[in-house]
Enzyme design. Sequence first.
Site, mmCIF file in Angstrom:
data_model
loop_
_atom_site.group_PDB
_atom_site.id
_atom_site.type_symbol
_atom_site.label_atom_id
_atom_site.label_comp_id
_atom_site.label_asym_id
_atom_site.label_seq_id
_atom_site.Cartn_x
_atom_site.Cartn_y
_atom_site.Cartn_z
ATOM 1 N N HIS A 128 36.184 42.024 37.284
ATOM 2 C CA HIS A 128 35.425 41.426 36.186
ATOM 3 C C HIS A 128 34.415 42.470 35.709
ATOM 4 O O HIS A 128 33.661 43.019 36.525
ATOM 5 C CB HIS A 128 34.632 40.209 36.666
ATOM 6 C CG HIS A 128 35.460 39.066 37.162
ATOM 7 N ND1 HIS A 128 35.728 37.957 36.388
ATOM 8 C CD2 HIS A 128 36.056 38.844 38.360
ATOM 9 C CE1 HIS A 128 36.462 37.099 37.096
ATOM 10 N NE2 HIS A 128 36.675 37.611 38.298
ATOM 11 N N GLU A 188 40.373 32.747 42.050
ATOM 12 C CA GLU A 188 41.318 31.753 41.540
ATOM 13 C C GLU A 188 42.695 32.341 41.284
ATOM 14 O O GLU A 188 43.695 31.620 41.364
ATOM 15 C CB GLU A 188 40.787 31.144 40.238
ATOM 16 C CG GLU A 188 39.518 30.317 40.413
ATOM 17 C CD GLU A 188 38.925 29.876 39.086
ATOM 18 O OE1 GLU A 188 39.448 30.296 38.027
ATOM 19 O OE2 GLU A 188 37.935 29.121 39.116
ATOM 20 N N HIS A 196 41.877 41.956 40.336
ATOM 21 C CA HIS A 196 41.251 42.083 39.018
ATOM 22 C C HIS A 196 39.776 42.370 39.169
ATOM 23 O O HIS A 196 39.096 41.777 40.005
ATOM 24 C CB HIS A 196 41.461 40.832 38.159
ATOM 25 C CG HIS A 196 41.023 39.547 38.799
ATOM 26 N ND1 HIS A 196 41.805 38.876 39.705
ATOM 27 C CD2 HIS A 196 39.890 38.826 38.674
ATOM 28 C CE1 HIS A 196 41.176 37.788 40.101
ATOM 29 N NE2 HIS A 196 40.003 37.725 39.504
ATOM 30 N N ASN A 239 36.339 39.465 43.048
ATOM 31 C CA ASN A 239 36.424 38.347 43.993
ATOM 32 C C ASN A 239 37.637 38.563 44.889
ATOM 33 O O ASN A 239 38.688 39.040 44.435
ATOM 34 C CB ASN A 239 36.537 37.022 43.241
ATOM 35 C CG ASN A 239 35.234 36.610 42.596
ATOM 36 O OD1 ASN A 239 34.169 36.833 43.167
ATOM 37 N ND2 ASN A 239 35.317 36.028 41.414
ATOM 38 N N ARG A 256 40.156 40.105 27.558
ATOM 39 C CA ARG A 256 38.969 39.244 27.637
ATOM 40 C C ARG A 256 39.256 38.012 28.491
ATOM 41 O O ARG A 256 40.327 37.415 28.389
ATOM 42 C CB ARG A 256 38.509 38.824 26.232
ATOM 43 C CG ARG A 256 38.076 40.004 25.402
ATOM 44 C CD ARG A 256 37.209 39.638 24.215
ATOM 45 N NE ARG A 256 37.034 40.829 23.378
ATOM 46 C CZ ARG A 256 36.171 41.814 23.637
ATOM 47 N NH1 ARG A 256 35.394 41.754 24.690
ATOM 48 N NH2 ARG A 256 36.094 42.872 22.837
ATOM 49 N N ASP A 257 38.247 37.658 29.304
ATOM 50 C CA ASP A 257 38.350 36.455 30.114
ATOM 51 C C ASP A 257 38.365 35.232 29.193
ATOM 52 O O ASP A 257 37.610 35.146 28.231
ATOM 53 C CB ASP A 257 37.169 36.367 31.098
ATOM 54 C CG ASP A 257 37.423 35.369 32.206
ATOM 55 O OD1 ASP A 257 37.607 35.800 33.365
ATOM 56 O OD2 ASP A 257 37.442 34.145 31.919
ATOM 57 N N ILE A 258 39.235 34.268 29.508
ATOM 58 C CA ILE A 258 39.394 33.086 28.660
ATOM 59 C C ILE A 258 38.173 32.174 28.733
ATOM 60 O O ILE A 258 37.952 31.359 27.827
ATOM 61 C CB ILE A 258 40.690 32.332 29.060
ATOM 62 C CG1 ILE A 258 41.199 31.463 27.925
ATOM 63 C CG2 ILE A 258 40.487 31.531 30.336
ATOM 64 C CD1 ILE A 258 42.599 30.910 28.164
HETATM 65 P P1 5GP Z 1 38.709 34.878 39.807
HETATM 66 O O1 5GP Z 1 37.956 33.579 39.971
HETATM 67 O O2 5GP Z 1 40.099 34.788 40.395
HETATM 68 O O3 5GP Z 1 37.939 36.066 40.293
HETATM 69 O O4 5GP Z 1 38.834 35.125 38.259
HETATM 70 C C1 5GP Z 1 39.902 34.675 37.489
HETATM 71 C C2 5GP Z 1 39.442 34.709 36.037
HETATM 72 O O5 5GP Z 1 40.585 34.550 35.221
HETATM 73 C C3 5GP Z 1 38.463 33.591 35.659
HETATM 74 O O6 5GP Z 1 37.240 34.163 35.201
HETATM 75 C C4 5GP Z 1 39.200 32.827 34.550
HETATM 76 O O7 5GP Z 1 38.342 32.400 33.507
HETATM 77 C C5 5GP Z 1 40.221 33.840 34.070
HETATM 78 N N1 5GP Z 1 41.447 33.246 33.544
HETATM 79 C C6 5GP Z 1 42.165 32.236 34.101
HETATM 80 N N2 5GP Z 1 43.248 31.975 33.358
HETATM 81 C C7 5GP Z 1 43.218 32.859 32.311
HETATM 82 C C8 5GP Z 1 44.086 33.080 31.192
HETATM 83 O O8 5GP Z 1 45.118 32.435 31.002
HETATM 84 N N3 5GP Z 1 43.732 34.060 30.316
HETATM 85 C C9 5GP Z 1 42.583 34.804 30.484
HETATM 86 N N4 5GP Z 1 42.332 35.737 29.552
HETATM 87 N N5 5GP Z 1 41.757 34.623 31.539
HETATM 88 C C10 5GP Z 1 42.066 33.661 32.427
#
Ligand code: 5GP
Length: 115
Positions: A102, A95, A100, A87, A29-31
């Site tokens: 979503h 980020e 990954h 992304n 799960r996303d945090i």
């Molecule tokens: P991006 O913006 O790179 O596509 O998505 C990265 C995702 O990782 C974001 O939705 C963010 O909330 C999630 N995320 C960042 N740090 C952590 C973490 O430590 N644990 C979890 N479960 N999700 C994280």
Amino acid sequence: MTDCLFCRIVAGEIPSTRVHETDDVLAFRDINPKAPVHVLVIPKAHHDDVAAMAAADPGLAGAVLAVAGAVAAAEGLAESGFRVLFNTGPDSGMEVAHAHAHVLGGRPLGAMVGR
Ligand code: 5GP
Ligand code: ZN
């Protein structure tokens, strides 16, 4: 020790709420969820983004998509629908530089791309 956040989650060095796991793929799960269901599906092996993963290991890219579909079904989204989003690079707002998907759902998700 790697400084890649998602490699550290795969290794169990950083806790996560795992919802599905295979030999090659992990879903958790996303945090900071952006929808009632927001699960991240990642290859356990490090690839910088989805394009790099698909180029290096197309089978792994398929395995990530298969888990994304299984997670959506397990989360009850098969009928209501869902979005699978990768992304990639600066303009996407990516980020974490580990490929990954979503998996988002549980409410109408609105426009595909914001302004
Ligand atoms: P991006 O913006 O790179 O596509 O998505 C990265 C995702 O990782 C974001 O939705 C963010 O909330 C999630 N995320 C960042 N740090 C952590 C973490 O430590 N644990 C979890 N479960 N999700 C994280
Ligand atoms: Zn990584």
